[in-house]
Design a protein around this motif. Structure first.
Motif, mmCIF file in Angstrom:
data_model
loop_
_atom_site.group_PDB
_atom_site.id
_atom_site.type_symbol
_atom_site.label_atom_id
_atom_site.label_comp_id
_atom_site.label_asym_id
_atom_site.label_seq_id
_atom_site.Cartn_x
_atom_site.Cartn_y
_atom_site.Cartn_z
ATOM 1 N N CYS B 321 0.848 -1.198 0.000
ATOM 2 C CA CYS B 321 0.000 0.000 0.000
ATOM 3 C C CYS B 321 0.883 1.248 0.000
ATOM 4 O O CYS B 321 1.784 1.382 0.811
ATOM 5 C CB CYS B 321 -0.911 -0.001 1.218
ATOM 6 N N ALA B 322 0.569 2.152 -0.905
ATOM 7 C CA ALA B 322 1.402 3.352 -1.043
ATOM 8 C C ALA B 322 0.751 4.586 -0.425
ATOM 9 O O ALA B 322 1.091 5.720 -0.777
ATOM 10 C CB ALA B 322 1.701 3.580 -2.514
ATOM 11 N N CYS B 323 -0.180 4.371 0.501
ATOM 12 C CA CYS B 323 -0.873 5.500 1.143
ATOM 13 C C CYS B 323 0.094 6.605 1.596
ATOM 14 O O CYS B 323 -0.205 7.785 1.472
ATOM 15 C CB CYS B 323 -1.665 5.032 2.361
ATOM 16 N N VAL B 326 1.001 8.743 -1.244
ATOM 17 C CA VAL B 326 -0.197 9.452 -1.705
ATOM 18 C C VAL B 326 -0.504 10.620 -0.763
ATOM 19 O O VAL B 326 -0.758 11.742 -1.196
ATOM 20 C CB VAL B 326 -1.406 8.483 -1.786
ATOM 21 N N CYS B 336 -0.081 3.566 -7.795
ATOM 22 C CA CYS B 336 0.089 2.465 -6.837
ATOM 23 C C CYS B 336 -0.251 1.156 -7.554
ATOM 24 O O CYS B 336 -1.290 1.042 -8.180
ATOM 25 C CB CYS B 336 -0.834 2.654 -5.629
ATOM 26 N N LEU B 338 -1.376 -1.534 -6.594
ATOM 27 C CA LEU B 338 -2.592 -2.235 -6.156
ATOM 28 C C LEU B 338 -3.873 -1.515 -6.583
ATOM 29 O O LEU B 338 -4.966 -2.069 -6.510
ATOM 30 C CB LEU B 338 -2.591 -2.396 -4.630
ATOM 31 N N PHE B 339 -3.739 -0.253 -7.029
ATOM 32 C CA PHE B 339 -4.900 0.584 -7.345
ATOM 33 C C PHE B 339 -5.802 -0.091 -8.374
ATOM 34 O O PHE B 339 -5.344 -0.508 -9.439
ATOM 35 C CB PHE B 339 -4.442 1.944 -7.877
ATOM 36 N N CYS B 343 -6.873 -3.429 -4.854
ATOM 37 C CA CYS B 343 -7.473 -2.458 -3.923
ATOM 38 C C CYS B 343 -8.599 -1.673 -4.605
ATOM 39 O O CYS B 343 -8.359 -0.935 -5.561
ATOM 40 C CB CYS B 343 -6.378 -1.515 -3.431
ATOM 41 N N VAL B 349 -7.549 -2.034 0.482
ATOM 42 C CA VAL B 349 -6.339 -2.473 1.159
ATOM 43 C C VAL B 349 -5.902 -1.399 2.158
ATOM 44 O O VAL B 349 -5.598 -1.674 3.307
ATOM 45 C CB VAL B 349 -5.211 -2.760 0.142
ATOM 46 N N GLY B 350 -5.888 -0.160 1.713
ATOM 47 C CA GLY B 350 -5.440 0.923 2.587
ATOM 48 C C GLY B 350 -6.574 1.886 2.912
ATOM 49 O O GLY B 350 -7.634 1.872 2.274
ATOM 50 N N CYS B 352 -6.813 5.040 2.438
ATOM 51 C CA CYS B 352 -7.122 6.065 1.433
ATOM 52 C C CYS B 352 -8.170 5.586 0.437
ATOM 53 O O CYS B 352 -8.720 6.378 -0.317
ATOM 54 C CB CYS B 352 -5.868 6.458 0.664
ATOM 55 N N MET B 353 -8.401 4.273 0.400
ATOM 56 C CA MET B 353 -9.420 3.736 -0.505
ATOM 57 C C MET B 353 -10.755 3.571 0.224
ATOM 58 O O MET B 353 -11.803 3.442 -0.396
ATOM 59 C CB MET B 353 -8.948 2.392 -1.069
ATOM 60 N N CYS B 360 -7.454 7.953 -2.903
ATOM 61 C CA CYS B 360 -7.576 6.774 -3.760
ATOM 62 C C CYS B 360 -9.039 6.516 -4.110
ATOM 63 O O CYS B 360 -9.369 6.207 -5.258
ATOM 64 C CB CYS B 360 -6.973 5.554 -3.073
#
Ligand code: SF4
Lengths: 79, 368
Positions: B321-323, B326, B336, B338-339, B343, B349-350, B352-353, B360
């Motif tokens: 996760c690249a939160c 971001v 990211c 996973l975007f 996710c 996943v994170g 921000c989603m 996200c």
């Protein structure tokens, strides 16, 4: 999550709870976070609390500025 | 007609403001990156399509201003643990809705609720005070997330609970203070920003003067903006004007709601109950003085102290996760890996989603 909604105070009770009208829907909000609120004030409400009184004069100034921007735009468009 | 809303949505004025932004942009000698700090701005910007109206040399990035998104994994895990009878007893867990689906290391509040925990969603902490009043035998824990807009409402609720003599109302304090986070961002070597679109409602409380150091010490223009389309365009236009003229000041385009000194009564209420402390942010690490803990005389209201949460194991951030990137405006969500694959808002996943105000989630909803 920081959204606050403008409404008009229509009443205040003994427990410092105000009734606020949001364009036809009334809700109760605490006035604990603002020093003095009067019936008729336009306020912002967030998470069940009034967080401020909106400044009508300032709103009108901004709208007047916007009107001038529009006029400038229209003048620019005239060949 | 809704007063204070409809007047700030006029499409004719929007065109004029976009024109002004283009004018200012043509005077810029370089591309600039502006950060909208607040999650509510992010959502409004996506919903109105403002990004697509901006000239190429102006980029808008989202910042760390979604309270749910920046909640550290440890705090998330500890709040979820309170819904476990072995930790929180028969507590009522009261929370803002956005917290429900945020994944902790092991589970979420939503899953705990499905297993029978009494997790209740509300829009105001006053409901939680009311629940404490109705069931004096049960502890009520309010999950305290939020910036300066929200934390004073929870401080005021604590004062109301004390006034009513309630001994079963508690708060888990995971609050965040905005100015220390901005300082941390500006001090970070890998963050390059040219100006800030400052959050309207945090600023109602803080006051415009709170941003002065960012303009004077760090040379970044700051404009406080409201949330209607014209407010946001006006804010961006003011920022571009300052950048084109090489000025770095604090300007307020939301004067109908924000004063220089802010809501001093709300800030005094906040500081009566809480005091600043160091606290971890997701993706940003520990930021000095950016959190709030209960003052000694309010210790009985502190859920952390009441429930002795030190037994909750230390969690881990979800892999990949690249939160963090971001939230610092270093990466757009689609970058990211996973975007939109692993996710999505349905299976996030994170954080921000999950949050409707997460960057996200906003990208997913409006750009895919
Ligand atoms: S898309 Fe998902 S995994 Fe990637 S940064 Fe956003 S929340 Fe994290």
């Amino acid at each position: 999550m920081c959204i606050a909604v403008p409404g008009r105070v229509t009443g205040i009770d003994d427990l410092n709870m105000a009734t606020v009208d949001f364009g036809g829907t009334e809700k109760v909000a605490s006035a604990d976070l603002v020093p003095d609120i009067c019936v008729g004030d336009y306020v912002l409400v967030h998470a069940g609390f009034i967080i401020n009184v909106l400044d009508e004069e300032d709103a009108l100034e901004t709208l007047e500025l916007f009107r001038q921007y529009m006029e400038t735009l229209q003048d620019d468009e005239v060949p | 007609m809704m007063k204070y809303l409809d007047e700030f949505r006029d499409p004719g004025v929007a065109t004029a403001l976009v024109g002004r932004i283009r004018d200012a942009a043509s005077r810029l000698d370089r591309p600039v990156k502006l950060m909208e700090i607040c999650g509510s701005h992010t959502v409004a910007i996506f919903r109105t399509g403002i990004k697509s109206l901006l000239p190429e040399n102006i980029t808008l990035v989202s910042g760390p201003g979604c309270p749910v998104c920046v909640t550290a994994m440890d705090d998330m895990d500890r709040m979820i643990a309170l819904a476990d009878p072995a930790v929180g007893g028969k507590s009522i867990i009261a929370t803002f809705g956005d917290m429900l689906r945020v994944p902790g290391t092991w589970t979420s509040l939503e899953s705990r609720r499905a297993e029978g925990a009494d997790v209740r969603v509300t829009t105001t902490p006053l409901d939680a005070v009311q629940w404490a009043r109705e069931e004096p035998g049960r502890p009520v824990v309010f999950l305290g997330v939020g910036f300066e807009t929200t934390s004073p409402t929870i401080a005021a609720s604590v004062l109301r609970a004390r006034q009513s003599g309630l001994d079963n109302f508690t708060v888990y304090p995971a609050f965040k203070l905005l100015p220390p986070a901005l300082t941390a961002l500006l001090e970070a070597p890998d963050v390059a920003l040219d100006g800030f679109l400052c959050p309207g409602h945090v600023s109602v409380m803080l006051g415009a003067a709170a941003y002065r150091p960012f303009a004077s010490r760090y040379g970044k223009p700051c404009v406080i903006a409201g949330f209607e389309p014209l407010d946001i365009l006006h804010g961006i236009s003011m920022l571009c004007d300052m950048l084109a003229d090489n000025l770095h000041e604090v300007r307020n385009s939301y004067g109908r709601a924000v004063t220089q000194q802010g809501n001093t009564k709300a800030m005094e209420t906040l500081m009566e109950v809480f005091e600043p402390c160091d606290t971890p942010w997701r993706g940003l690490g520990i930021i000095p003085g950016s959190g709030l803990s209960f003052r000694g005389e309010f210790a009985d209201f502190d859920a952390v102290r009441r429930f002795g949460l030190s037994s909750v194991p230390v969690g881990t951030e979800p892999a990949g996760c690249a939160c963090g990137q971001v939230l610092r405006g270093n990466m757009d969500p689609p970058q990211c890996p996973l975007f939109a694959s692993a996710c999505t808002p349905e299976s996030p996943v994170g954080s921000c989603m999950v949050s409707s105000e997460g960057s996200c989630a906003a990208w997913y909803r409006y750009s895919t």
